[in-house]
Design a protein around this motif. Structure first.
Motif, PDB file in Angstrom:
ATOM      1  N   MET A   1      23.284 -25.475 -26.196  1.00  0.00           N
ATOM      2  CA  MET A   1      23.576 -25.630 -27.611  1.00  0.00           C
ATOM      3  C   MET A   1      23.399 -27.098 -27.987  1.00  0.00           C
ATOM      4  N   LYS A   2      23.091 -27.300 -29.220  1.00  0.00           N
ATOM      5  CA  LYS A   2      22.913 -28.664 -29.724  1.00  0.00           C
ATOM      6  C   LYS A   2      24.260 -29.387 -29.799  1.00  0.00           C
ATOM      7  N   ARG A   3      24.206 -30.687 -29.616  1.00  0.00           N
ATOM      8  CA  ARG A   3      25.426 -31.495 -29.580  1.00  0.00           C
ATOM      9  C   ARG A   3      26.254 -31.347 -30.854  1.00  0.00           C
ATOM     10  N   ILE A   4      25.615 -31.344 -32.013  1.00  0.00           N
ATOM     11  CA  ILE A   4      26.360 -31.245 -33.276  1.00  0.00           C
ATOM     12  C   ILE A   4      27.116 -29.918 -33.365  1.00  0.00           C
ATOM     13  N   VAL A   5      26.532 -28.849 -32.864  1.00  0.00           N
ATOM     14  CA  VAL A   5      27.178 -27.536 -32.867  1.00  0.00           C
ATOM     15  C   VAL A   5      28.346 -27.527 -31.885  1.00  0.00           C
ATOM     16  N   VAL A   6      28.123 -28.078 -30.707  1.00  0.00           N
ATOM     17  CA  VAL A   6      29.187 -28.143 -29.696  1.00  0.00           C
ATOM     18  C   VAL A   6      30.356 -28.967 -30.213  1.00  0.00           C
ATOM     19  N   ASP A   7      30.072 -30.074 -30.872  1.00  0.00           N
ATOM     20  CA  ASP A   7      31.151 -30.909 -31.420  1.00  0.00           C
ATOM     21  C   ASP A   7      31.979 -30.137 -32.437  1.00  0.00           C
ATOM     22  N   LYS A   8      31.331 -29.313 -33.261  1.00  0.00           N
ATOM     23  CA  LYS A   8      32.061 -28.509 -34.250  1.00  0.00           C
ATOM     24  C   LYS A   8      32.918 -27.445 -33.566  1.00  0.00           C
ATOM     25  N   LEU A   9      32.382 -26.833 -32.506  1.00  0.00           N
ATOM     26  CA  LEU A   9      33.170 -25.846 -31.764  1.00  0.00           C
ATOM     27  C   LEU A   9      34.359 -26.501 -31.079  1.00  0.00           C
ATOM     28  N   ILE A  10      34.165 -27.693 -30.547  1.00  0.00           N
ATOM     29  CA  ILE A  10      35.272 -28.418 -29.907  1.00  0.00           C
ATOM     30  C   ILE A  10      36.357 -28.736 -30.935  1.00  0.00           C
ATOM     31  N   ALA A  11      35.952 -29.140 -32.133  1.00  0.00           N
ATOM     32  CA  ALA A  11      36.936 -29.434 -33.188  1.00  0.00           C
ATOM     33  C   ALA A  11      37.688 -28.169 -33.615  1.00  0.00           C
ATOM     34  N   ALA A  12      36.980 -27.045 -33.693  1.00  0.00           N
ATOM     35  CA  ALA A  12      37.607 -25.800 -34.139  1.00  0.00           C
ATOM     36  C   ALA A  12      38.437 -25.128 -33.044  1.00  0.00           C
ATOM     37  N   PHE A  13      37.999 -25.270 -31.803  1.00  0.00           N
ATOM     38  CA  PHE A  13      38.657 -24.588 -30.680  1.00  0.00           C
ATOM     39  C   PHE A  13      38.896 -25.561 -29.528  1.00  0.00           C
ATOM     40  N   PRO A  14      39.761 -26.555 -29.729  1.00  0.00           N
ATOM     41  CA  PRO A  14      39.932 -27.583 -28.693  1.00  0.00           C
ATOM     42  C   PRO A  14      40.464 -27.044 -27.358  1.00  0.00           C
ATOM     43  N   HIS A  15      41.105 -25.884 -27.373  1.00  0.00           N
ATOM     44  CA  HIS A  15      41.634 -25.328 -26.125  1.00  0.00           C
ATOM     45  C   HIS A  15      40.563 -24.642 -25.282  1.00  0.00           C
ATOM     46  N   TYR A  16      39.442 -24.274 -25.900  1.00  0.00           N
ATOM     47  CA  TYR A  16      38.443 -23.476 -25.187  1.00  0.00           C
ATOM     48  C   TYR A  16      37.060 -24.117 -25.124  1.00  0.00           C
ATOM     49  N   ALA A  17      36.682 -24.837 -26.144  1.00  0.00           N
ATOM     50  CA  ALA A  17      35.342 -25.424 -26.193  1.00  0.00           C
ATOM     51  C   ALA A  17      35.337 -26.798 -25.532  1.00  0.00           C
ATOM     52  N   ASP A  18      34.252 -27.096 -24.831  1.00  0.00           N
ATOM     53  CA  ASP A  18      34.072 -28.422 -24.251  1.00  0.00           C
ATOM     54  C   ASP A  18      32.577 -28.679 -24.080  1.00  0.00           C
ATOM     55  N   VAL A  19      32.229 -29.803 -23.498  1.00  0.00           N
ATOM     56  CA  VAL A  19      30.814 -30.200 -23.416  1.00  0.00           C
ATOM     57  C   VAL A  19      29.987 -29.273 -22.533  1.00  0.00           C
ATOM     58  N   ARG A  20      30.614 -28.420 -21.747  1.00  0.00           N
ATOM     59  CA  ARG A  20      29.845 -27.456 -20.962  1.00  0.00           C
ATOM     60  C   ARG A  20      29.056 -26.497 -21.847  1.00  0.00           C
ATOM     61  N   LEU A  21      29.453 -26.394 -23.113  1.00  0.00           N
ATOM     62  CA  LEU A  21      28.713 -25.545 -24.053  1.00  0.00           C
ATOM     63  C   LEU A  21      27.302 -26.067 -24.289  1.00  0.00           C
ATOM     64  N   LEU A  22      27.048 -27.335 -24.001  1.00  0.00           N
ATOM     65  CA  LEU A  22      25.705 -27.887 -24.149  1.00  0.00           C
ATOM     66  C   LEU A  22      24.697 -27.126 -23.281  1.00  0.00           C
ATOM     67  N   GLY A  23      25.159 -26.493 -22.232  1.00  0.00           N
ATOM     68  CA  GLY A  23      24.282 -25.746 -21.340  1.00  0.00           C
ATOM     69  C   GLY A  23      24.010 -24.319 -21.787  1.00  0.00           C
TER      70      GLY A  23
END
Length: 141
Positions: A1-23
């Protein structure tokens, strides 16, 4: 996933989303968002849940990458297992099962319904693709 999308997911779901979503594939945004909403909703069926309670992390998320399917989701409860109700456990199994079953049916590029899996002759990872992206990849080969 693109960094901007991952950053938004991290902001919305800080308990579950992290930089591993980049893969993860870009096309999985919708199903990953739904997955994280479902994880957050597990709290609502906890005994004694108060709608004004702050969100807590219910599970630990582990993404595993394979040749096919490209990624598989594993979770483990963080809230004491003895405190999980049968309804909570059943709901978690449904959520993870739905994600793992639907992910290979989603185009990894755009998120549309996939028509099949493109298998490369070299070491590249196989991909579930919609008709348009399947045709593009085949033409590029």
């Amino acid at each position: 996933m693109k960094r901007i999308v991952v950053d938004k997911l991290i902001a919305a779901f800080p308990h579950y989303a992290d930089v591993r979503l980049l893969g993860l594939p870009d096309g999985w945004l919708r199903i990953v968002n739904e997955l994280f909403c479902d994880f957050r909703d597990l709290q609502k069926i906890m005994p004694g849940h108060n709608p004004f309670d702050a969100h807590i992390q219910m599970v630990s998320v582990d993404w595993r990458q394979y040749q096919w399917p490209s990624h598989v989701l594993y979770v483990r409860p963080l809230w004491p297992v003895g405190d999980w109700t049968p309804d909570m456990s059943h709901r978690l199994i449904q959520v993870v099962g739905r994600f793992n079953q639907s992910a290979p049916q989603i185009c990894e590029v755009c998120g549309q319904q996939s028509v099949g899996v493109l298998k490369y002759q070299d070491a590249r990872r196989q991909q579930a693709l919609c008709q348009m992206h399947m045709d593009e990849r085949r033409a590029a080969e």
